[in-house]
Design a protein around this motif. Structure first.
Motif, PDB file in Angstrom:
ATOM      1  N   ARG A   7     -32.412  -7.996  21.811  1.00  0.00           N
ATOM      2  CA  ARG A   7     -31.940  -7.022  20.828  1.00  0.00           C
ATOM      3  C   ARG A   7     -32.495  -6.862  19.207  1.00  0.00           C
ATOM      4  N   ALA A   9     -30.946  -5.446  15.778  1.00  0.00           N
ATOM      5  CA  ALA A   9     -29.612  -4.966  15.119  1.00  0.00           C
ATOM      6  C   ALA A   9     -29.945  -4.604  13.825  1.00  0.00           C
ATOM      7  N   PRO A  10     -30.509  -3.487  13.445  1.00  0.00           N
ATOM      8  CA  PRO A  10     -30.424  -3.099  12.063  1.00  0.00           C
ATOM      9  C   PRO A  10     -29.343  -2.614  11.353  1.00  0.00           C
ATOM     10  N   SER A  11     -29.108  -2.499  10.160  1.00  0.00           N
ATOM     11  CA  SER A  11     -28.089  -1.958   9.376  1.00  0.00           C
ATOM     12  C   SER A  11     -28.616  -0.825   8.909  1.00  0.00           C
ATOM     13  N   GLU A  43     -25.578  -2.184  13.218  1.00  0.00           N
ATOM     14  CA  GLU A  43     -24.578  -3.259  12.373  1.00  0.00           C
ATOM     15  C   GLU A  43     -23.984  -2.373  11.302  1.00  0.00           C
ATOM     16  N   TYR A 202     -20.713 -10.131   8.545  1.00  0.00           N
ATOM     17  CA  TYR A 202     -21.862 -10.280   9.507  1.00  0.00           C
ATOM     18  C   TYR A 202     -21.989 -11.285  10.429  1.00  0.00           C
ATOM     19  N   VAL A 206     -21.894 -10.643  14.389  1.00  0.00           N
ATOM     20  CA  VAL A 206     -23.228 -10.713  14.990  1.00  0.00           C
ATOM     21  C   VAL A 206     -23.000 -11.791  16.253  1.00  0.00           C
ATOM     22  N   ARG A 220     -35.198 -11.933  15.113  1.00  0.00           N
ATOM     23  CA  ARG A 220     -34.962 -11.555  13.748  1.00  0.00           C
ATOM     24  C   ARG A 220     -35.733 -12.366  12.857  1.00  0.00           C
ATOM     25  N   LEU A 224     -33.017 -14.982   8.152  1.00  0.00           N
ATOM     26  CA  LEU A 224     -31.799 -15.211   8.701  1.00  0.00           C
ATOM     27  C   LEU A 224     -31.762 -16.543   9.350  1.00  0.00           C
TER      28      LEU A 224
HETATM   29  N1  GLU Z   1     -28.109  -6.608  10.577  1.00  0.00           N
HETATM   30  C1  GLU Z   1     -28.942  -7.465  10.241  1.00  0.00           C
HETATM   31  C2  GLU Z   1     -29.948  -7.119   9.106  1.00  0.00           C
HETATM   32  O1  GLU Z   1     -30.337  -5.714   9.638  1.00  0.00           O
HETATM   33  C3  GLU Z   1     -29.647  -8.260  11.202  1.00  0.00           C
HETATM   34  C4  GLU Z   1     -28.853  -9.074  12.100  1.00  0.00           C
HETATM   35  C5  GLU Z   1     -29.642  -9.995  13.007  1.00  0.00           C
HETATM   36  O2  GLU Z   1     -30.636  -9.683  13.732  1.00  0.00           O
HETATM   37  O3  GLU Z   1     -28.994 -10.949  13.499  1.00  0.00           O
HETATM   38  O4  GLU Z   1     -30.557  -7.523   8.247  1.00  0.00           O
END
Ligand code: GLU
Length: 288
Positions: A7, A9-11, A43, A202, A206, A220, A224
């Protein structure tokens, strides 16, 4: 063997830049090589910072990059009840407590130099152990609160669940070579699990969503990497499966700083408008 699921998962709190392209393409390419599925998850729990125009922009940019994803796309802002329910499961284990403190109160009480991996002041335990009647009074007065995890208790509970085995996670490098690393969630202190402003965080969202979307591979950025420690702890406490992780390199600007959403010259929209193609972006990123 089950099909692997990846996946991105952008904000949607700003336009995508080259750093996001690296993230999305890394996950997409790994999924393709593994014959796996690829999902996009929006996200957007931060309802004040996220904008609809950025959601549209994300889809446009990803399509332009030649990325295909499955529909429907999960949008976290539509699932607050699911995160609140997961928090209730932690609460039922006696692992959460309310914290009414403001950011400035926390900063004033914090131990100088004691910071979490993101550089934020470690929570100094201000409202840990508030008397039940005080909690009730504050709630009755409508004071807003976050729910924090009691890290010491959570670690003890996790040790029990793991029958004394260490809490670890498996990191894959780009070639798929594994490295098992011991997680150290204690460096996050009593982290916020449900925020004051929205019934999610978050870290909780997540973990809950990676599980319900049956994500087997989390790809990612290295920014993170330390958060994974906390994610593994929550997975154990909630009885969720353990995905594998791949934390890719971060792109930096000329001054060595991580790219920001405001960096105009690396914005995907700007690159597209100036005539660059997806192939050019791949070349800039060193991806074949
Ligand atoms: N939504 C997070 C972001 O844009 C990434 C989350 C993830 O990949 O775990 O930084």
């Amino acid at each position: 063997m089950a099909v692997p699921v990846f996946r991105f998962a952008p904000s949607p709190n700003g336009p995508l830049h080259l750093g996001h392209a690296l993230s999305a393409l890394t996950g997409f390419d790994m999924a393709r090589r593994a014959g796996g599925r690829f999902l996009v998850r929006v996200e957007d729990i931060d309802v004040t910072r996220c904008r609809e125009e950025h959601v549209t922009g994300i889809f446009d940019d990803l399509a332009w990059l030649g990325i295909a994803w499955e529909e429907p796309v999960l949008r976290q802002s539509q699932h607050f009840a699911v995160y609140a329910k997961a928090a209730q499961r932690l609460e039922a284990q006696g692992l959460l407590y309310p914290c009414f403190a403001s950011r400035s109160e926390i900063e004033a009480a914090a131990v100088p130099g004691a910071v979490d991996p993101d550089g934020a002041a470690l929570y100094p335990g201000l409202h840990k152990g508030l008397r039940p009647d005080e909690i009730e009074d504050r709630m009755r007065n409508g004071e807003r609160f976050a729910l924090r995890i009691d890290m010491a208790r959570a670690l003890a509970k996790a040790t029990e669940r793991l029958a004394g085995a260490p809490l670890t996670f498996t990191e894959l490098d780009a070639e798929g070579v594994r490295e098992v690393t011991e997680a150290r969630p204690e460096r996050w202190g009593d982290a916020v699990i449900l925020r004051k402003d929205v019934p999610a965080s978050y870290h909780l969202a997540v973990v809950v969503d990676d599980a319900r979307q049956a994500i087997t591979h989390v790809t990612r950025g290295r920014d993170l990497y330390a958060a994974t420690d906390l994610h593994r702890l929550l997975q154990v406490l909630l009885g969720l499966p353990e995905p594998r992780y791949h934390h890719h390199r971060l792109l930096t600007d000329a001054d060595g700083r991580k790219l920001a959403k405001s960096a105009r010259d690396t914005g995907l929209g700007e690159l597209r408008a100036s005539g660059s193609s997806a192939t050019d972006v791949r070349r800039m990123l060193g991806l074949s």
